[in-house]
Design a protein around this motif. Structure first.
Motif, PDB file in Angstrom:
ATOM      1  N   GLY A  72      -8.484  12.063 -10.776  1.00  0.00           N
ATOM      2  CA  GLY A  72      -7.826  12.407  -9.521  1.00  0.00           C
ATOM      3  C   GLY A  72      -8.246  11.561  -8.341  1.00  0.00           C
ATOM      4  O   GLY A  72      -7.580  11.583  -7.308  1.00  0.00           O
ATOM      5  N   ASP A  73      -9.350  10.797  -8.478  1.00  0.00           N
ATOM      6  CA  ASP A  73      -9.772   9.911  -7.395  1.00  0.00           C
ATOM      7  C   ASP A  73      -8.724   8.821  -7.175  1.00  0.00           C
ATOM      8  O   ASP A  73      -8.040   8.401  -8.115  1.00  0.00           O
ATOM      9  CB  ASP A  73     -11.109   9.246  -7.718  1.00  0.00           C
ATOM     10  N   LEU A  74      -8.590   8.359  -5.938  1.00  0.00           N
ATOM     11  CA  LEU A  74      -7.650   7.291  -5.623  1.00  0.00           C
ATOM     12  C   LEU A  74      -8.367   5.949  -5.639  1.00  0.00           C
ATOM     13  O   LEU A  74      -9.544   5.858  -5.280  1.00  0.00           O
ATOM     14  CB  LEU A  74      -7.035   7.510  -4.241  1.00  0.00           C
ATOM     15  N   VAL A  75      -7.655   4.918  -6.049  1.00  0.00           N
ATOM     16  CA  VAL A  75      -8.190   3.556  -6.020  1.00  0.00           C
ATOM     17  C   VAL A  75      -7.337   2.761  -5.042  1.00  0.00           C
ATOM     18  O   VAL A  75      -6.127   2.634  -5.228  1.00  0.00           O
ATOM     19  CB  VAL A  75      -8.150   2.904  -7.411  1.00  0.00           C
ATOM     20  N   ILE A  76      -7.961   2.249  -3.981  1.00  0.00           N
ATOM     21  CA  ILE A  76      -7.238   1.485  -2.974  1.00  0.00           C
ATOM     22  C   ILE A  76      -7.840   0.096  -2.843  1.00  0.00           C
ATOM     23  O   ILE A  76      -8.989  -0.141  -3.234  1.00  0.00           O
ATOM     24  CB  ILE A  76      -7.257   2.196  -1.602  1.00  0.00           C
ATOM     25  N   ASP A  77      -7.059  -0.843  -2.302  1.00  0.00           N
ATOM     26  CA  ASP A  77      -7.587  -2.183  -2.076  1.00  0.00           C
ATOM     27  C   ASP A  77      -8.170  -2.268  -0.668  1.00  0.00           C
ATOM     28  O   ASP A  77      -8.187  -1.292   0.078  1.00  0.00           O
ATOM     29  CB  ASP A  77      -6.525  -3.253  -2.331  1.00  0.00           C
TER      30      ASP A  77
ATOM     31  N   VAL B  66     -11.688  -0.116  -3.950  1.00  0.00           N
ATOM     32  CA  VAL B  66     -12.627   0.962  -3.648  1.00  0.00           C
ATOM     33  C   VAL B  66     -12.087   2.268  -4.226  1.00  0.00           C
ATOM     34  O   VAL B  66     -10.893   2.544  -4.154  1.00  0.00           O
ATOM     35  CB  VAL B  66     -12.807   1.111  -2.117  1.00  0.00           C
ATOM     36  N   ILE B  67     -12.991   3.056  -4.820  1.00  0.00           N
ATOM     37  CA  ILE B  67     -12.609   4.376  -5.316  1.00  0.00           C
ATOM     38  C   ILE B  67     -12.884   5.397  -4.221  1.00  0.00           C
ATOM     39  O   ILE B  67     -13.995   5.504  -3.719  1.00  0.00           O
ATOM     40  CB  ILE B  67     -13.408   4.744  -6.583  1.00  0.00           C
ATOM     41  N   ILE B  68     -11.854   6.133  -3.835  1.00  0.00           N
ATOM     42  CA  ILE B  68     -11.983   7.183  -2.827  1.00  0.00           C
ATOM     43  C   ILE B  68     -12.125   8.512  -3.538  1.00  0.00           C
ATOM     44  O   ILE B  68     -11.229   8.939  -4.255  1.00  0.00           O
ATOM     45  CB  ILE B  68     -10.764   7.213  -1.878  1.00  0.00           C
ATOM     46  N   GLU B  69     -13.234   9.159  -3.356  1.00  0.00           N
ATOM     47  CA  GLU B  69     -13.524  10.384  -4.104  1.00  0.00           C
ATOM     48  C   GLU B  69     -12.638  11.544  -3.662  1.00  0.00           C
ATOM     49  O   GLU B  69     -12.390  11.734  -2.490  1.00  0.00           O
ATOM     50  CB  GLU B  69     -14.990  10.774  -3.918  1.00  0.00           C
ATOM     51  N   LYS B  70     -12.185  12.296  -4.635  1.00  0.00           N
ATOM     52  CA  LYS B  70     -11.329  13.466  -4.402  1.00  0.00           C
ATOM     53  C   LYS B  70     -12.150  14.589  -3.805  1.00  0.00           C
ATOM     54  O   LYS B  70     -13.269  14.803  -4.232  1.00  0.00           O
ATOM     55  CB  LYS B  70     -10.706  13.902  -5.721  1.00  0.00           C
TER      56      LYS B  70
ATOM     57  N   LEU C  90     -10.535   4.746 -16.265  1.00  0.00           N
ATOM     58  CA  LEU C  90      -9.177   4.352 -16.644  1.00  0.00           C
ATOM     59  C   LEU C  90      -8.257   4.765 -15.504  1.00  0.00           C
ATOM     60  O   LEU C  90      -8.233   5.928 -15.099  1.00  0.00           O
ATOM     61  CB  LEU C  90      -8.759   5.043 -17.936  1.00  0.00           C
ATOM     62  N   VAL C  91      -7.512   3.807 -14.978  1.00  0.00           N
ATOM     63  CA  VAL C  91      -6.655   4.041 -13.817  1.00  0.00           C
ATOM     64  C   VAL C  91      -5.195   3.858 -14.204  1.00  0.00           C
ATOM     65  O   VAL C  91      -4.823   2.853 -14.810  1.00  0.00           O
ATOM     66  CB  VAL C  91      -7.019   3.063 -12.675  1.00  0.00           C
ATOM     67  N   LYS C  92      -4.363   4.838 -13.852  1.00  0.00           N
ATOM     68  CA  LYS C  92      -2.922   4.677 -14.063  1.00  0.00           C
ATOM     69  C   LYS C  92      -2.299   4.226 -12.749  1.00  0.00           C
ATOM     70  O   LYS C  92      -2.630   4.727 -11.670  1.00  0.00           O
ATOM     71  CB  LYS C  92      -2.279   5.970 -14.560  1.00  0.00           C
ATOM     72  N   THR C  93      -1.408   3.259 -12.838  1.00  0.00           N
ATOM     73  CA  THR C  93      -0.747   2.687 -11.676  1.00  0.00           C
ATOM     74  C   THR C  93       0.721   3.113 -11.672  1.00  0.00           C
ATOM     75  O   THR C  93       1.198   3.713 -12.645  1.00  0.00           O
ATOM     76  CB  THR C  93      -0.828   1.154 -11.703  1.00  0.00           C
ATOM     77  N   PRO C  94       1.462   2.808 -10.608  1.00  0.00           N
ATOM     78  CA  PRO C  94       2.887   3.163 -10.585  1.00  0.00           C
ATOM     79  C   PRO C  94       3.707   2.539 -11.716  1.00  0.00           C
ATOM     80  O   PRO C  94       4.835   2.971 -11.965  1.00  0.00           O
ATOM     81  CB  PRO C  94       3.348   2.635  -9.220  1.00  0.00           C
ATOM     82  N   LEU C  95       3.159   1.562 -12.405  1.00  0.00           N
ATOM     83  CA  LEU C  95       3.872   0.970 -13.536  1.00  0.00           C
ATOM     84  C   LEU C  95       3.752   1.806 -14.804  1.00  0.00           C
ATOM     85  O   LEU C  95       4.407   1.530 -15.800  1.00  0.00           O
ATOM     86  CB  LEU C  95       3.350  -0.449 -13.808  1.00  0.00           C
ATOM     87  N   SER C  96       2.895   2.827 -14.771  1.00  0.00           N
ATOM     88  CA  SER C  96       2.725   3.720 -15.916  1.00  0.00           C
ATOM     89  C   SER C  96       3.817   4.777 -15.926  1.00  0.00           C
ATOM     90  O   SER C  96       4.157   5.351 -14.893  1.00  0.00           O
ATOM     91  CB  SER C  96       1.353   4.399 -15.855  1.00  0.00           C
ATOM     92  N   GLU C  97       4.352   5.066 -17.098  1.00  0.00           N
ATOM     93  CA  GLU C  97       5.387   6.101 -17.220  1.00  0.00           C
ATOM     94  C   GLU C  97       4.818   7.497 -16.978  1.00  0.00           C
ATOM     95  O   GLU C  97       5.574   8.449 -16.786  1.00  0.00           O
ATOM     96  CB  GLU C  97       6.047   6.022 -18.597  1.00  0.00           C
TER      97      GLU C  97
ATOM     98  N   GLY D 122      -6.253  -0.905   2.238  1.00  0.00           N
ATOM     99  CA  GLY D 122      -5.881   0.509   2.229  1.00  0.00           C
ATOM    100  C   GLY D 122      -4.625   0.815   1.445  1.00  0.00           C
ATOM    101  O   GLY D 122      -4.064   1.900   1.570  1.00  0.00           O
ATOM    102  N   ARG D 123      -4.166  -0.134   0.616  1.00  0.00           N
ATOM    103  CA  ARG D 123      -2.974   0.097  -0.201  1.00  0.00           C
ATOM    104  C   ARG D 123      -3.378   0.728  -1.530  1.00  0.00           C
ATOM    105  O   ARG D 123      -4.374   0.339  -2.141  1.00  0.00           O
ATOM    106  CB  ARG D 123      -2.233  -1.224  -0.434  1.00  0.00           C
ATOM    107  N   LEU D 124      -2.599   1.688  -1.990  1.00  0.00           N
ATOM    108  CA  LEU D 124      -2.934   2.444  -3.197  1.00  0.00           C
ATOM    109  C   LEU D 124      -2.621   1.644  -4.460  1.00  0.00           C
ATOM    110  O   LEU D 124      -1.480   1.252  -4.691  1.00  0.00           O
ATOM    111  CB  LEU D 124      -2.159   3.761  -3.212  1.00  0.00           C
ATOM    112  N   LEU D 125      -3.654   1.440  -5.284  1.00  0.00           N
ATOM    113  CA  LEU D 125      -3.463   0.769  -6.567  1.00  0.00           C
ATOM    114  C   LEU D 125      -3.130   1.761  -7.664  1.00  0.00           C
ATOM    115  O   LEU D 125      -2.287   1.514  -8.530  1.00  0.00           O
ATOM    116  CB  LEU D 125      -4.722  -0.014  -6.953  1.00  0.00           C
ATOM    117  N   GLY D 126      -3.791   2.920  -7.651  1.00  0.00           N
ATOM    118  CA  GLY D 126      -3.541   3.903  -8.692  1.00  0.00           C
ATOM    119  C   GLY D 126      -4.436   5.114  -8.563  1.00  0.00           C
ATOM    120  O   GLY D 126      -5.119   5.305  -7.559  1.00  0.00           O
ATOM    121  N   ILE D 127      -4.428   5.928  -9.613  1.00  0.00           N
ATOM    122  CA  ILE D 127      -5.189   7.176  -9.661  1.00  0.00           C
ATOM    123  C   ILE D 127      -6.067   7.170 -10.905  1.00  0.00           C
ATOM    124  O   ILE D 127      -5.617   6.783 -11.988  1.00  0.00           O
ATOM    125  CB  ILE D 127      -4.245   8.386  -9.707  1.00  0.00           C
TER     126      ILE D 127
END
Length: 202
Positions: free
Chosen positions: A85-90, A198-202, A108-115, A93-98
């Motif tokens: 559930g943590d967010l990964v941003i560059d 950077v990983i932003i903690e939930k 393991l991070v899923k990005t918007p390219l993941s189904e 401040g743009r979101l790379l994935g969760i």
């Protein structure tokens, strides 16, 4: 007066239901235009609570990312500490994935390219803003209930998402740009980079 009390009781029941029974996925699939407004209340409350306890800016990073490895389309393995559930941003401040799974010092991070990627988003041209849903895949698709031309608009994490209101409060949280249309959906191009993650903690 009775309708007002009934509406209030219904709202309290929905909040309690979401708190103790995870029904969000089923509701999202069938009633997402209505459901997004309900969860925007939760997002607003979470945002106020988080900002009240973290007034010095975006919370400190868990760990600066050292390396990124592609596993499959839409999934990345990143060296760093994190939890589901943590967010990964560059660095912008743009979101790379969760973060989907954690393996000690790797995630393991899923990005918007993941189904498997789904997220409530806000789409804006800088003046107008409309709520919608991002559906992962290649390409990622955005749908909104309104009939509007979104080409060229920016796509941001919605304030109704976990950490959404918090991240947006600092002017961050861009996910991508709308570049075209596909049937009833809008095609989004992800904009996050791979540097300074950077990983932003939930």
């Amino acid at each position: 007066m009775r309708w007002w009390i009934g509406s209030l009781l219904l709202l309290i029941s929905l909040v309690a239901l979401e708190k103790f029974i995870p029904v969000r996925e089923k509701v999202m699939e069938r009633f997402w235009p209505v459901e997004k407004y309900f969860f925007s209340i939760r997002g607003w409350v979470d945002s106020v609570k988080t900002c009240a306890t973290n007034s010095n800016g975006v919370r400190s990073e868990s760990e600066r990312i050292l390396s990124v490895s592609k596993v499959s389309l839409g999934e990345l393995v990143i060296k760093g500490k994190g939890k589901e559930g943590d967010l990964v941003i560059d660095s912008d401040g743009r979101l790379l994935g969760i973060v989907e799974k954690s393996f000690q010092r790797w995630v393991l991070v899923k990005t918007p390219l993941s189904e498997n990627f789904k997220m409530f988003v806000s789409v804006t041209d800088g003046k107008k803003e409309v709520e919608g849903e991002l559906i992962g895949g290649d390409p990622p698709l955005v749908r909104i209930p309104e009939n509007m031309n979104l080409k060229g608009w920016g796509v941001f994490i919605s304030r109704s998402e976990d950490l959404g209101g918090y991240i947006r409060g600092f002017g961050k949280g861009e996910v991508g740009k709308v570049i075209g249309r596909k049937g009833d959906f809008w095609i989004m191009k992800p904009t996050a980079g791979y540097r300074g993650l950077v990983i932003i903690e939930k």
